[in-house]
Structures are given as structure tokens and as C-alpha cells.
Design an enzyme around this catalytic site. Sequence first.
Site, PDB file in Angstrom:
ATOM      1  N   CYS A  14       0.818  -1.210   0.000  1.00 26.23           N
ATOM      2  CA  CYS A  14       0.000   0.000   0.000  1.00 26.23           C
ATOM      3  C   CYS A  14       0.858   1.270   0.000  1.00 26.23           C
ATOM      4  O   CYS A  14       0.450   2.295  -0.552  1.00 26.23           O
ATOM      5  CB  CYS A  14      -0.951  -0.001   1.185  1.00 26.23           C
ATOM      6  SG  CYS A  14      -0.144  -0.253   2.770  1.00 26.23           S
ATOM      7  N   HIS A 119      -1.801   0.787   6.798  1.00 29.71           N
ATOM      8  CA  HIS A 119      -2.347   0.998   5.457  1.00 29.71           C
ATOM      9  C   HIS A 119      -2.215   2.473   5.096  1.00 29.71           C
ATOM     10  O   HIS A 119      -2.559   3.353   5.885  1.00 29.71           O
ATOM     11  CB  HIS A 119      -3.812   0.574   5.386  1.00 29.71           C
ATOM     12  CG  HIS A 119      -4.412   0.843   4.031  1.00 29.71           C
ATOM     13  ND1 HIS A 119      -4.001   0.184   2.891  1.00 29.71           N
ATOM     14  CD2 HIS A 119      -5.389   1.720   3.633  1.00 29.71           C
ATOM     15  CE1 HIS A 119      -4.691   0.608   1.852  1.00 29.71           C
ATOM     16  NE2 HIS A 119      -5.543   1.553   2.273  1.00 29.71           N
ATOM     17  N   ASN A 134      -7.508   5.761  -2.803  1.00 33.52           N
ATOM     18  CA  ASN A 134      -7.236   4.588  -1.970  1.00 33.52           C
ATOM     19  C   ASN A 134      -7.094   3.349  -2.864  1.00 33.52           C
ATOM     20  O   ASN A 134      -7.966   3.058  -3.696  1.00 33.52           O
ATOM     21  CB  ASN A 134      -8.387   4.395  -0.976  1.00 33.52           C
ATOM     22  CG  ASN A 134      -8.034   3.414   0.123  1.00 33.52           C
ATOM     23  OD1 ASN A 134      -7.189   2.544  -0.038  1.00 33.52           O
ATOM     24  ND2 ASN A 134      -8.709   3.544   1.261  1.00 33.52           N
TER      25      ASN A 134
END
Length: 351
Positions: A14, A119, A134
Site C-alpha cells: 500500500c 495501510h 485509496n
Amino acid sequence: MESIFHEKQEGSLCAQHCLNNLLQGEYFSPVELSSIAHQLDEEERMRMAEGGVTSEDYRTFLQQPSGNMDDSGFFSIQVISNALKVWGLELILFNSPEYQRLRIDPINERSFICNYKEHWFTVRKLGKQWFNLNSLLTGPELISDTYLALFLAQLQQEGYSIFVVKGDLPDCEADQLLQMIRVQQMHRPKLIGEELAQLKEQRVQKTDLERVLEANDGSGMLDEDEEDLQRALALSRQEIDLEDEEADLRRAIQLSMQGTSRNICQDIPQTSGTHLTSEELRKRREAYFEKQQQQQQQQDPPGHPCEKPNTSSGALDSDLGDAMSEEDMLQAAVTMSLETVRSNFKTEGKK
């Protein structure tokens, strides 16, 4: 939105997706970020060694795993910060007292990096509109100016750490295009997990539907067989009814013939054992028809005279002799007998 670069989640990379979505291109790879993480680990080791390589703290530091990366692909905020320094960008904690004293409206910034439980994801302004990039989403999510502050406040309540990206971001095609046009989003993107779950549910529903259709196909065949059977039974009942009607007709004719025979026997004296001449047969037929005519006249209501047929003996004899054969006589007798039976049935029904 096709011009917007958006990397979707792969493994635990991520941090890589966050940086590339921020910079709008494939600027960093796991190898490059790992190199930055190793460099940070070495700098920390050297600082710990200043206290003595034989110290307990140094030996403990060497035994611990890296705090900047792990085997899953996670990278720390220090790795991300050092990666952005290459592009002259700096990270400032959004809810820090120093930044809050500046009282800067979030819509006047250019981008944010958000982190929660290892994250990372980017919220960036492209052109004149804000987008949530995202990597866990199936695509970019449009955020209105009025909703941006509420969105960031909601993230803070959920425990996210938010960093403001300061500096000039590299030029990108999406930013140039969206400076000229504004986009509208009819359907918001879903989380990748939700999409996969929905696809799985659709596959299950499709399988169930196929089973139902297969079952319906079987029952449809049974229904067709049952319909064929019902049609066959209906045809059979029609044939039986037809046969019954024909039998009833035959019985009615037989009864009518019997009634006619009785009437003829009552009207014509029996001459069994005696051979009738044609003259005698003609006279008896004439007497029978005259009697039928008299009965018809008696049944006619007064005030409605009927047209009297020519029934003189000469004319009758000529008509019967010339026009009526024995078969015609039989047909006429059957017709009159049926009328007599109908009349009797009507009389009995009135009674």
C-alpha cells in the site's frame, strides 16, 4: 476518470501504491523502497553504535527486525518521507498544533497521505476536484469541496494519521485535463473486497439460477407430458360424448319409428296374411295423410289461416304415384315421427 492513474492493492504494497497514486505514475517499485528502508536501518544502526557496539542496547537493536519494512511489503512513514524528499516534497502532520495554528482550509492544499494500521492511501486534488485514490477501492472516488473537511474529520475519528504533502507535485496528464473540465461520478467505487464478495455472490446466484432452470426444464417436460395427457383425455371424452349422442339419436329414431308404427297401426287396419294391391296401398296412404292434415288444421290458431295444400284425391294420387318413391315415403315418415316425439317430449315437460 480514465486519465487518472490509480494503482489497486497488491499484497501489502500500500505504501508503494500511495506514492505512485500521489505522483500519478509508476515512480517507485518495491525494490526502490526496500533500498530506502535498508539505508534507514543502516543509519539507525550507526547511531546505536555510537553508544558502544558492546552495549546491551546495541545488541538488542541488532536482534530486532527492521522497523522500516517487513517481508509483507509494509514500509514505514520514514521510508515514504525519504522517498518524497527525492521530489522536493515534505510531510506535515495534519492535526499537529503547529499546522492547526496556521488555520489552512483543507481545500487550499494539494494532497494528503493517510495512514491507519499499516495501510497508506492518498487524497489528491486533480484539476479543480478532489479524489480519494485509496488502492483498496476499485477506482478513484470523487470528493466534493464541501465534503473534504468532513471526510478528513471522519478519518481522524476512526484513528487515521493524516499528513499534508507540501511542495510542488510533478506535472501529470490528469491534472492538466481536469483543469479544463469537471467530471461527474454517477456510481461510487466499491472496496475491492466488497466487489470480490459481490462477484462471488453473483456466481453463487448464477449457479442457483442454473439449477432452478434445469429443474424447471425437467418439470416443463413433465408439464408438457401432462398437457398431452389432458388433451388426449379431452379428445377421448369428446369421442365418448359423440358416441353417446349418436346412441341417443339412434334410440330416439328407434323410439320414433316405434311410435310411428303404432300410429300407423292405429290408423291403418292390420291385413296380415293378405297381399295389398297398389290401389289399396294408395288409399291407405291417402287416408293417413288426410288425417295428418286434419290434425295440423286443428292445431293452427284461429285468425291465422294457413294456405291449404291441394289434397284432392286425383292430385294426391298423381303426386304420390309420380314423385314419391318408397324411400321418400320412409324419409317422410321418419321426419314426422321425430316431430311427434318432440311434441310428446314438450307435452311431458310441461306436465
